[in-house]
Design an enzyme around this catalytic site. Structure first.
Site, short mmCIF file in Angstrom:
data_model
loop_
_atom_site.label_atom_id
_atom_site.label_comp_id
_atom_site.label_asym_id
_atom_site.label_seq_id
_atom_site.Cartn_x
_atom_site.Cartn_y
_atom_site.Cartn_z
N VAL A 124 25.65 -27.62 -4.27
CA VAL A 124 26.63 -27.03 -5.18
C VAL A 124 27.74 -26.46 -4.32
O VAL A 124 27.57 -25.46 -3.62
CB VAL A 124 25.99 -25.94 -6.06
CG1 VAL A 124 27.06 -25.28 -6.95
CG2 VAL A 124 24.89 -26.55 -6.93
N HIS A 126 32.31 -26.10 -3.50
CA HIS A 126 33.60 -25.98 -4.18
C HIS A 126 34.80 -26.02 -3.25
O HIS A 126 35.93 -26.15 -3.71
CB HIS A 126 33.65 -24.70 -5.01
CG HIS A 126 33.67 -23.44 -4.21
ND1 HIS A 126 32.54 -22.95 -3.57
CD2 HIS A 126 34.67 -22.56 -3.94
CE1 HIS A 126 32.84 -21.83 -2.95
NE2 HIS A 126 34.12 -21.57 -3.16
N LYS A 153 37.06 -26.52 -10.76
CA LYS A 153 38.30 -25.86 -10.32
C LYS A 153 38.66 -26.24 -8.89
O LYS A 153 39.68 -25.74 -8.37
CB LYS A 153 38.13 -24.34 -10.40
CG LYS A 153 37.79 -23.79 -11.78
CD LYS A 153 37.83 -22.28 -11.84
CE LYS A 153 36.88 -21.62 -10.85
NZ LYS A 153 35.46 -21.95 -11.10
N TYR A 183 31.41 -16.87 -10.33
CA TYR A 183 30.49 -16.08 -9.52
C TYR A 183 29.58 -15.22 -10.39
O TYR A 183 30.03 -14.56 -11.34
CB TYR A 183 31.30 -15.18 -8.57
CG TYR A 183 30.47 -14.31 -7.68
CD1 TYR A 183 29.84 -14.82 -6.55
CD2 TYR A 183 30.29 -12.96 -7.97
CE1 TYR A 183 29.07 -14.02 -5.72
CE2 TYR A 183 29.52 -12.14 -7.16
CZ TYR A 183 28.91 -12.67 -6.04
OH TYR A 183 28.15 -11.87 -5.23
N ARG A 250 20.60 -5.67 -14.06
CA ARG A 250 21.20 -7.00 -14.17
C ARG A 250 20.70 -7.75 -15.41
O ARG A 250 21.42 -8.59 -15.95
CB ARG A 250 20.88 -7.83 -12.94
CG ARG A 250 21.51 -7.34 -11.65
CD ARG A 250 21.19 -8.27 -10.52
NE ARG A 250 21.88 -7.96 -9.29
CZ ARG A 250 21.97 -8.76 -8.25
NH1 ARG A 250 21.39 -9.96 -8.30
NH2 ARG A 250 22.62 -8.40 -7.17
N GLU A 322 19.52 -15.63 -9.52
CA GLU A 322 18.74 -14.81 -8.61
C GLU A 322 17.48 -14.23 -9.25
O GLU A 322 16.71 -13.54 -8.58
CB GLU A 322 19.61 -13.70 -8.02
CG GLU A 322 20.72 -14.25 -7.12
CD GLU A 322 21.48 -13.16 -6.39
OE1 GLU A 322 21.11 -11.97 -6.53
OE2 GLU A 322 22.44 -13.50 -5.67
N TYR A 359 23.49 -4.25 7.25
CA TYR A 359 22.77 -2.98 7.26
C TYR A 359 21.38 -3.09 7.89
O TYR A 359 20.69 -2.08 8.07
CB TYR A 359 22.68 -2.38 5.85
CG TYR A 359 22.20 -3.34 4.79
CD1 TYR A 359 20.85 -3.61 4.60
CD2 TYR A 359 23.13 -4.00 3.97
CE1 TYR A 359 20.42 -4.48 3.60
CE2 TYR A 359 22.72 -4.88 2.99
CZ TYR A 359 21.36 -5.11 2.81
OH TYR A 359 20.94 -6.00 1.84
N ARG A 374 31.25 -9.49 2.75
CA ARG A 374 30.42 -8.83 1.75
C ARG A 374 29.00 -8.54 2.30
O ARG A 374 28.00 -8.92 1.72
CB ARG A 374 30.32 -9.68 0.47
CG ARG A 374 31.65 -9.85 -0.25
CD ARG A 374 31.48 -10.57 -1.58
NE ARG A 374 30.96 -11.91 -1.40
CZ ARG A 374 31.69 -12.97 -1.10
NH1 ARG A 374 33.01 -12.83 -0.94
NH2 ARG A 374 31.15 -14.16 -0.97
N LYS A 397 25.42 -17.50 6.62
CA LYS A 397 26.56 -18.28 6.32
C LYS A 397 27.15 -18.87 7.60
O LYS A 397 27.12 -18.23 8.65
CB LYS A 397 27.65 -17.45 5.65
CG LYS A 397 27.32 -16.84 4.30
CD LYS A 397 28.52 -16.01 3.81
CE LYS A 397 28.23 -15.38 2.44
NZ LYS A 397 28.55 -16.26 1.32
#
Length: 426
Positions: A124, A126, A153, A183, A250, A322, A359, A374, A397
């Site tokens: 997936v 973009h 998009k 997102y 959530r 998630e 962290y 992020r 990433k």
């Protein structure tokens, strides 16, 4: 020179200039670009005679060994890199024979043990077509099957590059249903579900399916991955943990898609309206969007009324990808399920994805040598050894715009492993 001759030359001069100017303009356009139409839009595609993925003069073994001089050189290269655009991937993939030859797709060798245990992938993606092609090349095997879902998009150049890749490789295809992905929205989960549905219809008896995004990269060869998946003996591999009080919000409150004045433009925003409990008495678990699932489990999710109802219930939750997979794998009777009473499966236990959170750096992980986005590290070349030896199958990433040297060195090290295994098993 006679007067008549001067008059003749004078009349011819503008025509010569016009002809010469036209010829020069034609040559310039030929060298620089050709105009391509995609879905009614126009963009410029660079013309290259021998397209290849960009390579850097670096000693990857020295980078792996953390030799200071080579690490320093990698940092220097990183500061002077030339960013590859989507249009370069269009050029790379526009001629199938040249593309497959230059990137070595026909040179991928597989053993009988791999051929008897085919895998499926859902990608997936973009943006950043050159990176997506590098990921595909790193996980590619001719007997596996690959579904690409691109965002509606996405840029015309990105879409064309994905379509070109699918055209050139018979075991790669574009998802039959495409989402405009938002997102943390249900559309992200649906994108994977569309690919999973298509993969079940593909002419392949794949055993496991793995989903990736455009910033992932493998840390194992196909052969090594197959050996570890065989050892699972029909179990699934994914995160599944009991949610914290914060994360329970959530899915205990309804969320509405709203426009926001920052990066994502629109995201699901929590309202004051509470949600009904999940259907069928299901207990909600949290995990990540990424999984390694058996074919039988995917068939269960596609056909189970429980999965269908939990999916519908998740429509107005935050980032349902998630909790959906983490919850469904705990449903009694699901193939390879994890009992509800079993301990949490954290991202350190699940081998699906190695992510370095800022962290936890210094306590669980060494410091990020790339940049943070992020709270997540986008890896740098100095993390090559740590990535390959940590024990996970994939990591996130990576970004060619942050550190292309790391991507190149991962490719080289995986190729070395593949060749070494070929010699040992010959």
């Amino acid at each position: 020179m006679t007067v008549r001759w001067r008059q003749a030359v004078h009349r011819l001069r503008p025509r010569c200039f016009l002809f010469t100017g036209s010829l020069l303009l034609l040559c310039l356009l030929r060298l620089l670009c050709v105009r391509v139409s995609v879905r009614g839009g126009l963009y410029l595609q660079p013309s290259v005679s021998s397209p290849r993925a960009q390579r850097y003069d670096i000693n990857c073994t020295a980078v792996y060994e953390l030799e200071p001089v080579e690490i320093g050189r990698s940092l220097q290269l990183r500061r002077t890199l030339t960013v590859e655009e989507d249009s370069s991937a269009v050029s790379l993939t526009s001629d199938c024979q040249m593309f497959l030859r230059s990137r070595g797709y026909h040179e991928v060798s597989v053993r009988d043990t791999e051929r008897s245990f085919p895998l499926a992938y859902s990608l997936v993606v973009h943006k950043n077509a050159p990176m997506v092609e590098r990921i595909l090349r790193a996980i590619y095997a001719p007997h596996n099957v690959y579904c690409i879902h691109y965002d509606q998009k996405s840029s015309p150049a990105f879409i064309r590059a994905m379509q070109n890749i699918a055209h050139c490789l018979p075991n790669v295809f574009i998802s039959s249903q495409l989402e405009s992905v938002v997102y943390a929205h249900i559309s992200r989960l649906r994108a994977d579900l569309h690919c999973l549905s298509d993969l079940l219809q593909a002419h392949s008896a794949w055993r496991y399916v793995i989903n990736l995004c455009g910033q992932d990269f493998p840390l194992r060869t196909n052969y090594e991955l197959v050996q570890e998946l065989r050892a699972l003996n029909g179990s699934n591999m994914l995160e599944s943990s009991r949610p914290s009080l914060l994360k329970r919000q959530r899915f205990t409150f309804q969320h509405q898609l709203k426009t926001v004045p920052y990066e994502y433009r629109s995201i699901p925003v929590k309202t004051r309206a509470t949600k009904a409990p999940p259907p069928h008495g299901v207990q909600v678990f949290m995990g990540s969007a990424y999984f390694v699932l058996t074919r039988a489990f995917v068939q269960f999710v596609q056909s189970s009324p429980v999965a269908r109802d939990v999916l519908a219930w998740s429509e107005d939750t935050y980032s349902p990808d998630e909790h959906f997979w983490a919850t469904m794998v705990r449903v009694p009777g699901a193939p390879g399920h994890i009992p509800r009473s079993a301990p949490d499966v954290s991202d350190l236990i699940s081998k699906t994805r190695l992510v370095k959170w800022n962290y936890l750096e210094g306590s669980l992980y060494p410091a990020c040598t790339g940049v943070h986005m992020r709270s997540v590290c986008i890896y740098g070349a100095a993390e090559l050894r740590w990535l390959l030896n940590y024990g996970h199958w994939f990591a996130n990433k990576f970004d060619l715009k942050v550190d292309p040297v790391l991507i190149q060195c991962l490719e080289e090290k995986l190729l070395e492993r593949r060749r070494s295994l070929s010699v040992r098993t010959a």
